[in-house]
Write a protein that holds these residues in place. Structure first.
Motif, PDB file in Angstrom:
ATOM      1  N   GLU A  51      -5.312   9.574   7.659  1.00  0.00           N
ATOM      2  CA  GLU A  51      -5.622   8.196   8.009  1.00  0.00           C
ATOM      3  C   GLU A  51      -4.905   7.232   7.064  1.00  0.00           C
ATOM      4  O   GLU A  51      -4.357   6.214   7.483  1.00  0.00           O
ATOM      5  N   ALA A  52      -4.905   7.579   5.766  1.00  0.00           N
ATOM      6  CA  ALA A  52      -4.226   6.735   4.773  1.00  0.00           C
ATOM      7  C   ALA A  52      -2.726   6.712   5.013  1.00  0.00           C
ATOM      8  O   ALA A  52      -2.073   5.668   4.877  1.00  0.00           O
ATOM      9  N   HIS A  62       0.857  -1.184   0.000  1.00  0.00           N
ATOM     10  CA  HIS A  62       0.000   0.000   0.000  1.00  0.00           C
ATOM     11  C   HIS A  62       0.898   1.240   0.000  1.00  0.00           C
ATOM     12  O   HIS A  62       1.658   1.464   0.937  1.00  0.00           O
ATOM     13  N   ASP A  68       2.175   1.308   3.718  1.00  0.00           N
ATOM     14  CA  ASP A  68       3.435   0.563   3.796  1.00  0.00           C
ATOM     15  C   ASP A  68       4.588   1.457   3.356  1.00  0.00           C
ATOM     16  O   ASP A  68       5.678   1.403   3.921  1.00  0.00           O
ATOM     17  N   GLN A  87      -1.724   4.232   7.609  1.00  0.00           N
ATOM     18  CA  GLN A  87      -1.874   2.825   7.248  1.00  0.00           C
ATOM     19  C   GLN A  87      -0.951   2.407   6.106  1.00  0.00           C
ATOM     20  O   GLN A  87      -0.917   1.228   5.745  1.00  0.00           O
TER      21      GLN A  87
END
Length: 464
Positions: free
Chosen positions: A296-297, A223, A302, A300
């Motif tokens: 928020e993204a 991600h 990677d 989260q």
């Protein structure tokens, strides 16, 4: 009649081909009455195993469809039970009529993954192979598909089983040495034999773990989040990587107000790319929601690609610390890549930008031009290096649970070595080897909780 040598479960049935219109639609049955149901639907007195018969498929009130029927006698079938495949026309109405007729004759609707579950229970496949079926079906790249097929063929399982054999042999040697010491009174704990075997097992574990890590990246991808100030070129970079005008690009700050997701295949690496709203202070309530979702993204992600205008920003390090006001900036730095966009406007002049150093992380900007495409290949190469993606040609698909089990198995073998070389505790060496065996057994399904099996097979298609 059906095979009497195999204990079979009640018959299940399902449509095994994708929903929609097509040339052929397949109904699959498996279980103790599959053969009888196949004979009744096809109006055949008998079905010879592995022979294709043309037949008219009859219902209670007449003809439903016509096509081909094939019977696979237990245990020589995918599930290990009697299996019948009814191949009719691909229209969904006809398929549902045929399936309903199977239900009238005693079959029930299969649940997701139930055919594969029965194959696993009847030792036709192990758990790794069962998962590989699902992975092969859902593959979105050639690399994913070929790796899944290799796992399905048993390559991954063979590596695990070979390692289990090594562990079993060593454990038996240790336990036998404890119970039946040599008459010569040789200290087996210090003669070097066990330690050398443990070292060999650790070497094999490292190789398998490395392969599995690549396989997990190949299957799940990474991600990646694009973040930065407005008008830095985040959406332009998404479009450039996607090879299409996926995101709206204007010179108006705040054009991107929500997260935009795109799945890409970058040289075999599956990237779940997320474009986000520009990070800035604003009174616009809609833009504020977009910025909150962007943060928020970022949390989260990677990998975090901080895109900035190389002409306007002379200190990307300070910019990074300003944009990502995380409580622990070290966590952000570990996944951060700085992307200096609009490098085509520098006319070949490289601006000496400061390198970001946080702990062991050393990050230098990558110069790109979303306008011309310059530097994009280098960025993709650095992204692959960042996540450690370099799968060999013979890569095998793997899942997070496989990695977890392999790491636990390795930890137990390391503990066995410590018990051997530091504490000379033979019983504890044997126990650590047993725990390592148990962890590896979870991968192929030799030692697996029912709850885990349920989660795995419930993710399958209804007809698999």
């Amino acid at each position: 009649m059906s095979s009497a040598s195999t204990i079979q479960q009640p018959t299940i049935a399902a449509i095994a081909t994708p929903i929609g219109q097509g040339g052929v639609g397949v109904i699959r049955l498996s279980g103790k009455s599959a053969y009888d149901i196949g004979c009744q639907i096809s109006q055949k007195a008998a079905l010879k195993p592995r022979h294709a018969y043309f037949a008219k498929f009859m219902g209670e009130h007449g003809l439903i469809d016509e096509g081909v029927i094939i019977y696979f006698k237990a245990p020589h079938s995918f599930t290990g039970e009697d299996v019948v495949e009814i191949q009719g026309h691909g229209g969904i109405v006809l398929q549902n009529l045929l399936l309903s007729r199977c239900f009238e004759l005693g079959a029930r609707q299969a649940v997701a993954g139930e055919f594969s579950m029965r194959a696993f229970e009847n030792d036709k496949i192990d758990l790794v192979q069962a998962e590989a079926i699902s992975d092969a079906i859902s593959a979105t790249s050639i690399a994913q598909a070929t790796s899944a097929i290799r796992s399905l063929s048993g390559e991954f399982s063979n590596k695990i089983n070979d390692l289990l054999d090594n562990l079993t042999t060593l454990r038996l040697y240790v336990e036998a040495s404890i119970d039946f010491p040599d008459e010569e009174d040789v200290d087996f704990l210090s003669d070097g034999v066990i330690e050398s075997r443990i070292d060999e097992i650790l070497r094999k574990l490292e190789l398998i773990l490395s392969t599995a890590e690549q396989g997990q990246l190949l299957r799940d991808g990474v991600h990646v989040v694009l973040a930065g100030k407005p008008n830095a070129g985040k959406s332009s970079l998404l479009n450039r990587l996607a090879g299409t005008e996926r995101a709206i690009v204007t010179d108006i700050a705040g054009t991107t107000r929500d997260t935009l997701e795109e799945q890409l295949n970058l040289d075999g690496l599956m990237v779940h790319l997320i474009d986000t709203a520009g990070l800035r202070h604003t009174e616009d309530k809609v833009e504020q929601i977009g910025i909150r979702r962007a943060k928020e993204a970022i949390g989260q992600a990677d990998v975090l690609l901080m895109v900035y205008d190389v002409v306007l920003e002379s200190d990307p390090v300070a910019l990074a610390r300003t944009l990502f006001d995380a409580d622990d900036f070290d966590l952000i730095a570990k996944k951060l890549m700085m992307v200096a966009n609009k490098s085509d406007l520098l006319n070949g002049i490289q601006i000496p930008h400061e390198t970001l150093e946080v702990g062991e992380c050393i990050i230098s900007p990558t110069y790109v031009s979303c306008e011309t495409g310059g530097g994009i290949d280098e960025l993709v190469a650095q992204l692959k290096q960042k996540v450690g993606f370099h799968p060999p040609e013979n890569s095998l698909i793997a899942r997070t649970r496989h990695l977890d089990a392999l790491k636990r198995a390795k930890d137990h073998v390391l503990d066995a070595k410590e018990q051997l070389t530091v504490f000379f505790a033979g019983e504890l060496v044997a126990e650590s080897l047993r725990l390592s065996q148990q962890a590896l057994g979870e991968i192929t399904g030799q030692m697996t909780a029912d709850e885990l099996l349920g989660r795995i097979f419930s993710s399958f298609c209804i007809g698999k």
